[in-house]
Design a protein around this motif. Structure first.
Motif, PDB file in Angstrom:
ATOM      1  N   PRO A 279       0.687  -1.265  -0.325  1.00  0.00           N
ATOM      2  CA  PRO A 279       0.305   0.111   0.213  1.00  0.00           C
ATOM      3  C   PRO A 279       0.824   1.223  -0.014  1.00  0.00           C
ATOM      4  CG  PRO A 279      -0.865  -1.599   1.770  1.00  0.00           C
ATOM      5  CD  PRO A 279       0.735  -1.827   0.997  1.00  0.00           C
ATOM      6  N   ARG A 280       1.498   1.728   0.776  1.00  0.00           N
ATOM      7  CA  ARG A 280       2.643   2.592   0.301  1.00  0.00           C
ATOM      8  C   ARG A 280       3.188   2.164  -0.840  1.00  0.00           C
ATOM      9  NH1 ARG A 280       1.163   0.341   5.527  1.00  0.00           N
ATOM     10  NH2 ARG A 280       1.648   1.281   6.843  1.00  0.00           N
ATOM     11  N   TRP A 281       4.025   1.059  -1.692  1.00  0.00           N
ATOM     12  CA  TRP A 281       4.533   1.737  -1.669  1.00  0.00           C
ATOM     13  C   TRP A 281       3.295   1.796  -3.254  1.00  0.00           C
ATOM     14  CZ3 TRP A 281       8.575  -2.067  -4.219  1.00  0.00           C
ATOM     15  CH2 TRP A 281       9.096  -1.643  -5.837  1.00  0.00           C
ATOM     16  N   ARG A 282       2.280   1.337  -3.420  1.00  0.00           N
ATOM     17  CA  ARG A 282       1.288   2.268  -4.584  1.00  0.00           C
ATOM     18  C   ARG A 282       0.549   3.370  -4.375  1.00  0.00           C
ATOM     19  NH1 ARG A 282      -4.599  -1.127  -4.826  1.00  0.00           N
ATOM     20  NH2 ARG A 282      -5.524  -0.416  -6.803  1.00  0.00           N
ATOM     21  N   TYR A 283       0.929   4.258  -2.849  1.00  0.00           N
ATOM     22  CA  TYR A 283       0.649   5.428  -2.617  1.00  0.00           C
ATOM     23  C   TYR A 283       1.314   6.291  -3.244  1.00  0.00           C
ATOM     24  CZ  TYR A 283      -1.209   9.735  -0.367  1.00  0.00           C
ATOM     25  OH  TYR A 283      -1.615  10.808  -0.382  1.00  0.00           O
ATOM     26  N   ARG A 284       2.519   5.514  -3.327  1.00  0.00           N
ATOM     27  CA  ARG A 284       3.783   6.624  -4.421  1.00  0.00           C
ATOM     28  C   ARG A 284       4.021   7.045  -5.262  1.00  0.00           C
ATOM     29  NH1 ARG A 284       9.743   5.595  -1.485  1.00  0.00           N
ATOM     30  NH2 ARG A 284       9.771   7.509  -2.981  1.00  0.00           N
ATOM     31  N   VAL A 285       3.274   5.573  -5.723  1.00  0.00           N
ATOM     32  CA  VAL A 285       3.298   5.501  -7.637  1.00  0.00           C
ATOM     33  C   VAL A 285       2.046   5.462  -8.443  1.00  0.00           C
ATOM     34  CG1 VAL A 285       5.372   4.226  -7.515  1.00  0.00           C
ATOM     35  CG2 VAL A 285       3.723   2.717  -7.896  1.00  0.00           C
ATOM     36  N   HIS A 286       0.843   5.748  -8.430  1.00  0.00           N
ATOM     37  CA  HIS A 286      -0.496   5.541  -8.385  1.00  0.00           C
ATOM     38  C   HIS A 286      -0.685   7.043  -8.623  1.00  0.00           C
ATOM     39  CE1 HIS A 286      -1.557   1.704  -8.896  1.00  0.00           C
ATOM     40  NE2 HIS A 286      -0.977   1.084  -8.596  1.00  0.00           N
ATOM     41  N   ARG A 287      -0.732   7.498  -8.990  1.00  0.00           N
ATOM     42  CA  ARG A 287      -1.462   9.471  -9.480  1.00  0.00           C
ATOM     43  C   ARG A 287      -2.155   9.252 -10.566  1.00  0.00           C
ATOM     44  NH1 ARG A 287       0.770   9.508  -5.583  1.00  0.00           N
ATOM     45  NH2 ARG A 287       2.703  10.455  -4.637  1.00  0.00           N
ATOM     46  N   TRP A 288      -3.498  10.293 -10.048  1.00  0.00           N
ATOM     47  CA  TRP A 288      -4.101  10.536 -11.267  1.00  0.00           C
ATOM     48  C   TRP A 288      -4.770  12.309 -10.986  1.00  0.00           C
ATOM     49  CZ3 TRP A 288      -8.906  13.146  -9.485  1.00  0.00           C
ATOM     50  CH2 TRP A 288      -9.337  13.045  -7.996  1.00  0.00           C
ATOM     51  N   GLU A 289      -5.164  12.598 -12.106  1.00  0.00           N
ATOM     52  CA  GLU A 289      -5.383  14.208 -12.683  1.00  0.00           C
ATOM     53  C   GLU A 289      -6.868  14.427 -13.078  1.00  0.00           C
ATOM     54  OE1 GLU A 289      -3.647  18.649 -13.071  1.00  0.00           O
ATOM     55  OE2 GLU A 289      -2.156  17.076 -13.691  1.00  0.00           O
ATOM     56  N   VAL A 290      -8.011  15.723 -12.991  1.00  0.00           N
ATOM     57  CA  VAL A 290      -8.506  15.998 -14.071  1.00  0.00           C
ATOM     58  C   VAL A 290      -8.151  17.187 -14.147  1.00  0.00           C
ATOM     59  CG1 VAL A 290     -11.198  16.052 -13.978  1.00  0.00           C
ATOM     60  CG2 VAL A 290      -9.904  13.623 -13.040  1.00  0.00           C
ATOM     61  N   THR A 291      -8.573  16.741 -16.052  1.00  0.00           N
ATOM     62  CA  THR A 291      -8.697  18.527 -16.101  1.00  0.00           C
ATOM     63  C   THR A 291      -9.599  18.622 -17.280  1.00  0.00           C
ATOM     64  OG1 THR A 291      -7.493  17.936 -17.967  1.00  0.00           O
ATOM     65  CG2 THR A 291      -6.154  18.663 -16.552  1.00  0.00           C
ATOM     66  N   ALA A 292     -10.281  20.175 -17.601  1.00  0.00           N
ATOM     67  CA  ALA A 292     -11.146  20.024 -18.295  1.00  0.00           C
ATOM     68  C   ALA A 292     -11.270  18.999 -19.264  1.00  0.00           C
ATOM     69  CB  ALA A 292     -10.895  21.660 -18.696  1.00  0.00           C
ATOM     70  N   ASP A 293     -10.520  18.414 -20.403  1.00  0.00           N
ATOM     71  CA  ASP A 293     -10.305  18.094 -20.853  1.00  0.00           C
ATOM     72  C   ASP A 293      -9.655  16.420 -21.191  1.00  0.00           C
ATOM     73  OD1 ASP A 293     -10.836  20.241 -22.425  1.00  0.00           O
ATOM     74  OD2 ASP A 293      -9.066  21.132 -22.868  1.00  0.00           O
TER      75      ASP A 293
END
Length: 153
Positions: free
Chosen positions: A59-73
């Motif tokens: 879980p600690r490794w996963r938290y460090r590498v998984h990312r997300w972002e939502v923009t307008a497009d």
């Protein structure tokens, strides 16, 4: 949530292996050599050590590498342990936006957001969001996808 999920999975695996060790110990089938029966307890012990280590580290490794972002497009996601995958999903290509909660996610007030396109390869999943954030994002993305709807060709 990921730690508890790992511990539950480890507990189930250990229970199955202990059951198999007990079965080997009580039945004494003629085709199973005695040294195998005597060493059958090492399997649940080794798996228990592995399961607990995985539940603590993953879980600690996963938290460090998984990312997300939502923009307008675009909806951006990054996943992966050793090799990483970046995915960009144009909002205009989104067909459905779902937020779901498993029993463990409900316990922790979290949810999973699934953004689906016509192509399975273009779909994306964001796990471990707070439930309110997942609901708001799903509503915003659905509205934005409706505004940007084109022929998707």
């Amino acid at each position: 949530m990921w730690t508890v999920s790992g511990l539950v999975g480890a507990a189930v695996g250990i229970a199955v292996l202990v059951g198999a060790a007990l079965l080997l110990g009580f039945t004494r089938w003629s085709w199973v050599p005695a040294p195998v029966v005597d060493r059958a307890w090492w399997a649940p012990v080794c798996y228990g050590v592995y399961g607990v280590a995985r539940a603590v580290i993953a879980p600690r490794w996963r938290y460090r590498v998984h990312r997300w972002e939502v923009t307008a497009d675009v909806v951006y996601t990054r996943v992966g342990w050793l090799s990483r995958a970046w995915q960009l999903v144009p909002v205009s290509r989104i067909q459905t936006v779902d937020h779901t909660q498993g029993w463990l996610e409900r316990m922790f007030g979290l949810a999973t957001l699934e953004v689906r396109t016509a192509s399975h390869a273009g779909s994306s999943k964001i796990e471990g969001l707070r439930a309110e954030v997942a609901r708001e994002l799903s509503e915003q993305l659905a509205v934005r996808a409706g505004e940007l709807r084109d022929d998707a060709t």
